[in-house]
Write an enzyme that holds these catalytic residues in place. Structure first.
Site: not given
Ligand code: DX5
Ligand code: ZN
Length: 214
Positions: A6, A31, A33, A35, A64, A66, A135, A141, A173-174, A195-196
């Site tokens: 992500s 990916h 995001d 928003m 994605h 949101m 999710m 975030f 995801d997440g 992501g992170s």
């Protein structure tokens, strides 16, 4: 397990380089995001940023949404290089109409389900979608902790998909890291968004491999 880094967690001062680094390290999807600051309390990423990143990767671009009204954004995103467009079942747009619009634009549709939404909500759309995104955190975030109930939810959704007789992928995801990837795959996940964990690790190839091979 296939991996979708992500870019919400990447270094925005050099996005092309970041996309190339994870793509070269074996990511099958990238990916993105999107928003709107309304559906989630964060604002991110205009469709115009996706197109120029295409030249840095041959991976599938997984977008994605949101946002409160996904249908409004489908056309622009489809012409901006998205291959997959997913949106929340909790959003205000009509789910069936949004799926149809994404298909009409030649893209693969997916529905996203929030942690508190019951898995059964997706049943009526399993004959229509390419993927279901589960999710693993409340959306908005990156860097949040994985909600452990997600794994059981993936198992339930896998059963619903099996019973439907349709071929639908499950993406989680997440909050995904090497500590939960195996249990997610065992529960039936096909793709993990991370992501992170990927972007903050020194060795991205090692991080991506740790999500694929256990
Ligand atoms: C959360 C986003 C995720 C997020 C993942 O709202 O949809 O894609 O960027 O990042 P990590 O892996 O750091 O949770
Ligand atoms: Zn996402």
């Amino acid at each position: 397990m296939k991996v979708a880094p992500s870019i919400l967690a990447c270094d925005f001062s050099c996005m092309g380089k970041e996309v190339k680094s994870v793509s070269d390290a074996g990511a099958e999807f990238i990916h993105f995001d999107v928003m709107d600051g309304h559906f989630v309390p964060n604002i991110f990423f205009a469709p115009a940023i996706i197109r120029p990143l295409k030249k840095f990767s041959n991976a599938m671009f997984d977008v994605h949404l949101m946002v409160t009204n996904p249908t409004v954004h489908v056309e622009l995103l489809a012409s901006s290089g998205a291959d997959i467009i997913t949106f929340h079942i909790e959003s205000k747009s009509d789910t069936k109409k949004t799926i149809d619009l994404i298909k009409e634009k030649g893209k693969k549709p997916g529905i996203v389900i929030n942690p508190k939404t019951p898995p059964e909500k997706i049943i009526n759309y399993l004959n229509e979608v390419y993927m279901v995104v589960v999710m693993g955190v409340e959306p908005g975030f990156s860097g949040q902790q994985f909600i452990s109930d997600t794994t059981e939810k993936v198992s339930k959704i896998k059963k619903l998909i099996k019973n439907s007789g349709h071929n639908v992928l499950i993406e989680v995801d997440g909050g995904v890291n090497a500590g939960v990837a195996k249990e997610l795959e065992d529960a039936g996940a096909d793709i993990c968004v991370s992501g992170s964990f990927i972007f903050l690790s020194k060795d991205r190839k090692k991080a991506i491999d740790s999500l694929k091979f256990f």
